[in-house]
Design a protein around this motif. Structure first.
Motif, mmCIF file in Angstrom:
data_model
loop_
_atom_site.group_PDB
_atom_site.id
_atom_site.type_symbol
_atom_site.label_atom_id
_atom_site.label_comp_id
_atom_site.label_asym_id
_atom_site.label_seq_id
_atom_site.Cartn_x
_atom_site.Cartn_y
_atom_site.Cartn_z
ATOM 1 N N GLY A 122 88.084 -75.287 -25.470
ATOM 2 C CA GLY A 122 86.740 -75.832 -25.617
ATOM 3 C C GLY A 122 86.694 -77.341 -25.683
ATOM 4 N N LEU A 123 87.366 -78.014 -24.734
ATOM 5 C CA LEU A 123 87.510 -79.458 -24.766
ATOM 6 C C LEU A 123 86.631 -80.137 -23.718
ATOM 7 C CD1 LEU A 123 91.406 -79.584 -25.009
ATOM 8 C CD2 LEU A 123 89.747 -79.489 -26.883
ATOM 9 N N ILE A 124 86.436 -81.434 -23.906
ATOM 10 C CA ILE A 124 85.753 -82.228 -22.895
ATOM 11 C C ILE A 124 86.687 -82.419 -21.695
ATOM 12 C CG2 ILE A 124 84.359 -83.399 -24.645
ATOM 13 C CD1 ILE A 124 86.196 -85.853 -24.263
ATOM 14 N N ASP A 125 86.220 -83.121 -20.668
ATOM 15 C CA ASP A 125 86.991 -83.259 -19.431
ATOM 16 C C ASP A 125 88.112 -84.296 -19.517
ATOM 17 O OD1 ASP A 125 85.523 -81.356 -18.041
ATOM 18 O OD2 ASP A 125 84.015 -82.818 -17.425
ATOM 19 N N ARG A 126 88.230 -84.976 -20.629
ATOM 20 C CA ARG A 126 89.203 -86.064 -20.740
ATOM 21 C C ARG A 126 90.165 -85.803 -21.899
ATOM 22 N NH1 ARG A 126 84.338 -87.931 -20.760
ATOM 23 N NH2 ARG A 126 84.426 -88.694 -22.913
ATOM 24 N N TYR A 127 91.319 -86.450 -21.815
ATOM 25 C CA TYR A 127 92.281 -86.383 -22.908
ATOM 26 C C TYR A 127 93.021 -87.713 -22.978
ATOM 27 C CZ TYR A 127 95.416 -85.169 -19.031
ATOM 28 O OH TYR A 127 96.115 -85.159 -17.842
ATOM 29 N N ARG A 178 86.243 -83.266 -34.806
ATOM 30 C CA ARG A 178 85.922 -83.458 -33.390
ATOM 31 C C ARG A 178 87.171 -83.581 -32.525
ATOM 32 N NH1 ARG A 178 82.683 -88.872 -33.975
ATOM 33 N NH2 ARG A 178 84.586 -89.198 -35.223
ATOM 34 N N VAL A 179 88.298 -83.887 -33.159
ATOM 35 C CA VAL A 179 89.535 -84.149 -32.426
ATOM 36 C C VAL A 179 90.395 -82.892 -32.382
ATOM 37 C CG1 VAL A 179 91.638 -85.539 -32.347
ATOM 38 C CG2 VAL A 179 89.475 -86.573 -33.083
ATOM 39 N N PHE A 195 105.105 -81.154 -24.090
ATOM 40 C CA PHE A 195 104.054 -82.158 -23.890
ATOM 41 C C PHE A 195 103.031 -82.099 -25.016
ATOM 42 C CE2 PHE A 195 103.229 -78.403 -21.296
ATOM 43 C CZ PHE A 195 101.925 -78.039 -21.632
ATOM 44 N N PHE A 196 102.360 -83.231 -25.225
ATOM 45 C CA PHE A 196 101.427 -83.407 -26.341
ATOM 46 C C PHE A 196 100.253 -84.270 -25.877
ATOM 47 C CE2 PHE A 196 105.856 -83.412 -27.634
ATOM 48 C CZ PHE A 196 105.917 -82.380 -28.555
ATOM 49 N N LEU A 197 99.083 -84.003 -26.448
ATOM 50 C CA LEU A 197 97.905 -84.794 -26.105
ATOM 51 C C LEU A 197 96.833 -84.602 -27.159
ATOM 52 C CD1 LEU A 197 95.441 -82.865 -24.057
ATOM 53 C CD2 LEU A 197 97.799 -82.073 -23.931
ATOM 54 N N LYS A 198 95.803 -85.431 -27.084
ATOM 55 C CA LYS A 198 94.614 -85.274 -27.909
ATOM 56 C C LYS A 198 93.374 -85.290 -27.013
ATOM 57 C CE LYS A 198 96.422 -87.401 -32.144
ATOM 58 N NZ LYS A 198 96.270 -88.521 -33.109
ATOM 59 N N SER A 199 92.364 -84.528 -27.441
ATOM 60 C CA SER A 199 91.097 -84.504 -26.737
ATOM 61 C C SER A 199 89.988 -84.302 -27.776
ATOM 62 C CB SER A 199 91.061 -83.404 -25.676
ATOM 63 O OG SER A 199 89.884 -83.475 -24.899
ATOM 64 N N LEU A 200 88.767 -84.110 -27.303
ATOM 65 C CA LEU A 200 87.622 -83.901 -28.178
ATOM 66 C C LEU A 200 86.981 -82.558 -27.892
ATOM 67 C CD1 LEU A 200 85.934 -87.421 -27.940
ATOM 68 C CD2 LEU A 200 87.386 -86.564 -29.799
ATOM 69 N N VAL A 201 86.381 -81.970 -28.930
ATOM 70 C CA VAL A 201 85.668 -80.709 -28.770
ATOM 71 C C VAL A 201 84.430 -80.951 -27.900
ATOM 72 C CG1 VAL A 201 84.407 -78.896 -29.982
ATOM 73 C CG2 VAL A 201 86.477 -79.871 -31.002
ATOM 74 N N ALA A 202 84.235 -80.071 -26.925
ATOM 75 C CA ALA A 202 83.045 -80.172 -26.074
ATOM 76 C C ALA A 202 81.813 -79.741 -26.845
ATOM 77 C CB ALA A 202 83.220 -79.312 -24.821
ATOM 78 N N ARG A 203 80.736 -80.434 -26.650
ATOM 79 C CA ARG A 203 79.486 -80.044 -27.293
ATOM 80 C C ARG A 203 78.895 -78.808 -26.623
ATOM 81 N NH1 ARG A 203 76.271 -85.816 -28.106
ATOM 82 N NH2 ARG A 203 77.800 -86.777 -29.551
ATOM 83 N N SER A 204 78.439 -77.874 -27.428
ATOM 84 C CA SER A 204 77.878 -76.627 -26.878
ATOM 85 C C SER A 204 76.430 -76.861 -26.436
ATOM 86 C CB SER A 204 77.927 -75.505 -27.921
ATOM 87 O OG SER A 204 77.292 -75.891 -29.112
#
Length: 228
Positions: free
Chosen positions: A88-93, A127-128, A219-228
């Motif tokens: 459930g993430l946004i399009d970016r990381y 959010r993260v 591998f490792f990364l961070k992203s943001l929760v997509a708004r519903s």
């Protein structure tokens, strides 16, 4: 010359060439993708030619590592095809890092923290989302998959008594929730804030050679929760 000029680029298989499923472990998703990369054995042989580039990591990983900078393009496809919607993430990381990793430390040489499950990130912002992933690049499943745990104590892991070796079962401090079996060219992707460890029941089989050892691509990364 950069060492990555001498190593083949990992490529994700076409959409119909991999099998993906989501497994709930401790009420959290673990994404499992089988046959994820093309020419995985050739990739392993190419990595073996750069064995001299491996070295001790800065963290508590029980082995040696080499940066896998050339995996970034392949992961962008994995992210858009599987990861974004599963978690459930946004399009970016951001903060993407990847490594070829060889687990090789004998049990008697493990530091105390290496005998306990760990988490890759601790995040307080709801959010993260932090994500971790592992691609198994070895043939012998007895070298061990990945296990997930529930922490049963409020004590810091660094304060816990040393375990007997690589943890593979429930004890007074961690409850084993479930594990994912290792399989050549299998990728597992999960919430990096959860406790996990290599499920290494046969440490006697660990080998310092890349072609026969417990080689993974992490591998490792961070992203943001997509708004519903």
């Amino acid at each position: 010359m950069d060492c990555f000029e001498n190593i083949m680029l990992p490529n994700v298989k076409p959409n119909d060439g991999s099998i993906a499923e989501t497994k709930l472990i401790g009420q959290k998703p673990v994404l499992i993708i089988d046959d994820v990369l093309e020419q995985v054995r050739e990739l392993r042989e190419a990595v073996a030619k750069l064995e001299h580039k491996f070295g001790p990591p800065k963290n508590a990983y029980p082995g040696v590592r080499m940066a896998a900078e050339n995996f970034a393009p392949a992961f962008r496809l994995l992210f858009s095809r599987y990861v974004k919607d599963t978690f459930g993430l946004i399009d970016r990381y951001s903060q993407f890092k990847s490594y070829y990793s060889l687990t090789m430390s004998p049990e008697q040489e493990l530091a105390s923290e290496q005998t306990r499950p760990h988490r890759d990130f601790a995040i307080n912002d709801p959010r993260v989302v932090a994500i971790a992933g592992i691609i198994y690049l070895f043939d012998d499943p007895r070298l061990g998959g990945t296990a997930f745990y529930e922490k049963l104590t409020d004590d810091n892991v660094s304060k816990l008594p040393r375990g007997a070796g690589y943890q593979i079962a429930t004890d007074s401090f961690f409850k084993l929730e479930d594990s994912c079996e290792a399989k050549l060219n299998r990728c597992i992707i999960f919430d990096a804030t959860r406790y996990h460890s290599g499920h290494i029941a046969r440490p006697d089989l660990l080998n310092s050679g890349i072609l026969k050892g417990r080689l993974t691509l992490n591998f490792f990364l961070k992203s943001l929760v997509a708004r519903s």
